[in-house]
Scaffold this motif. Structure first.
Motif, short mmCIF file in Angstrom:
data_model
loop_
_atom_site.label_atom_id
_atom_site.label_comp_id
_atom_site.label_asym_id
_atom_site.label_seq_id
_atom_site.Cartn_x
_atom_site.Cartn_y
_atom_site.Cartn_z
N ILE A 230 1.05 -1.12 0.17
CA ILE A 230 0.05 0.02 -0.13
C ILE A 230 1.14 1.24 -0.01
N GLN A 231 1.94 1.29 0.85
CA GLN A 231 2.80 2.26 0.86
C GLN A 231 3.66 2.59 -0.53
N ARG A 232 4.19 1.50 -0.78
CA ARG A 232 4.94 1.49 -2.12
C ARG A 232 4.34 1.98 -3.33
N ASN A 233 3.20 1.36 -3.41
CA ASN A 233 2.23 1.75 -4.94
C ASN A 233 1.16 2.61 -4.74
N ASN A 234 1.18 3.39 -3.35
CA ASN A 234 0.19 4.37 -3.30
C ASN A 234 -1.10 3.91 -3.50
N LEU A 235 -1.64 2.82 -2.70
CA LEU A 235 -3.00 2.31 -3.05
C LEU A 235 -3.94 2.74 -1.86
N GLN A 236 -3.63 3.83 -1.17
CA GLN A 236 -4.73 4.14 -0.21
C GLN A 236 -6.03 4.73 -0.86
N GLU A 237 -6.14 4.91 -2.01
CA GLU A 237 -7.16 5.15 -2.64
C GLU A 237 -7.98 4.06 -3.24
N VAL A 238 -7.49 2.88 -3.03
CA VAL A 238 -8.01 1.68 -3.65
C VAL A 238 -8.56 0.69 -2.43
N ILE A 239 -7.40 0.68 -1.55
CA ILE A 239 -7.57 -0.17 -0.26
C ILE A 239 -7.80 0.75 0.92
N LEU A 240 -9.20 1.23 1.18
CA LEU A 240 -9.45 2.22 2.14
C LEU A 240 -9.37 1.65 3.59
N GLU A 241 -9.57 0.47 4.03
CA GLU A 241 -9.50 0.22 5.37
C GLU A 241 -9.41 -1.60 5.28
N ILE A 242 -8.60 -1.82 6.40
CA ILE A 242 -8.25 -3.35 6.58
C ILE A 242 -8.60 -3.82 7.96
N VAL A 243 -9.43 -4.78 8.20
CA VAL A 243 -9.90 -5.27 9.35
C VAL A 243 -9.45 -6.66 9.56
N ALA A 244 -8.78 -7.07 10.81
CA ALA A 244 -8.49 -8.52 10.78
C ALA A 244 -9.29 -8.98 12.12
N PRO A 245 -10.53 -9.70 11.66
CA PRO A 245 -11.52 -10.03 12.74
C PRO A 245 -10.74 -10.93 13.91
N GLU A 246 -11.12 -10.62 14.93
CA GLU A 246 -10.61 -11.04 16.32
C GLU A 246 -10.93 -12.56 16.52
N GLU A 247 -12.31 -12.99 16.23
CA GLU A 247 -12.84 -14.41 16.38
C GLU A 247 -11.89 -15.31 15.81
N SER A 248 -11.62 -16.48 16.48
CA SER A 248 -10.49 -17.43 15.88
C SER A 248 -11.03 -18.14 14.78
N ILE A 249 -12.38 -18.37 14.36
CA ILE A 249 -12.86 -18.79 13.20
C ILE A 249 -12.46 -18.09 11.96
N TYR A 250 -11.96 -16.95 12.26
CA TYR A 250 -11.69 -15.82 11.06
C TYR A 250 -10.10 -15.72 11.14
N GLN A 251 -9.41 -16.58 11.71
CA GLN A 251 -7.92 -16.53 12.03
C GLN A 251 -7.25 -16.33 10.36
N ASP A 252 -7.59 -16.89 9.51
CA ASP A 252 -7.06 -16.80 8.19
C ASP A 252 -7.81 -15.96 7.04
#
Length: 96
Positions: free
Chosen positions: A35-57
């Motif tokens: 994101i930093q290297r390719n200036n993708l802030q306008e394409v990838i707006l938000e990233i969320v890693a769910p905390e529930e273990s079933i979503y670990q991957d």
């Protein structure tokens, strides 16, 4: 009428990215770097890693263009798959 805080959090276009087992943290580091290297802030707006273990991957990504985001994400090590999500699915995964 203003959208509620919850609606504004989950509004927009979301996708679910699956990564290789036990590689989510590594994938997120590579993603952040790209994101930093390719200036993708306008394409990838938000990233969320769910905390529930079933979503670990899995990672939730709010994006401005699914096809453009998919093109970048597929190139990142440990990427496995991507699918679009509906707002109610995002809400359920984030438990909001």
């Amino acid at each position: 009428m203003q959208p509620s805080n919850q609606e504004s959090i989950i509004s927009g276009q979301w996708c679910l990215v699956t990564v290789r087992p036990w590689k989510r943290e590594t994938f997120l580091k590579y993603l952040d770097s790209d994101i930093q290297r390719n200036n993708l802030q306008e394409v990838i707006l938000e990233i969320v890693a769910p905390e529930e273990s079933i979503y670990q991957d899995m990672v939730l990504i709010r994006n401005s263009s699914f096809s453009e985001a998919r093109n970048y994400l597929q190139k990142i090590d440990h990427f496995q798959g991507i699918q679009r999500l509906k707002p109610n699915e995002v809400s359920r995964m984030l438990d909001k």
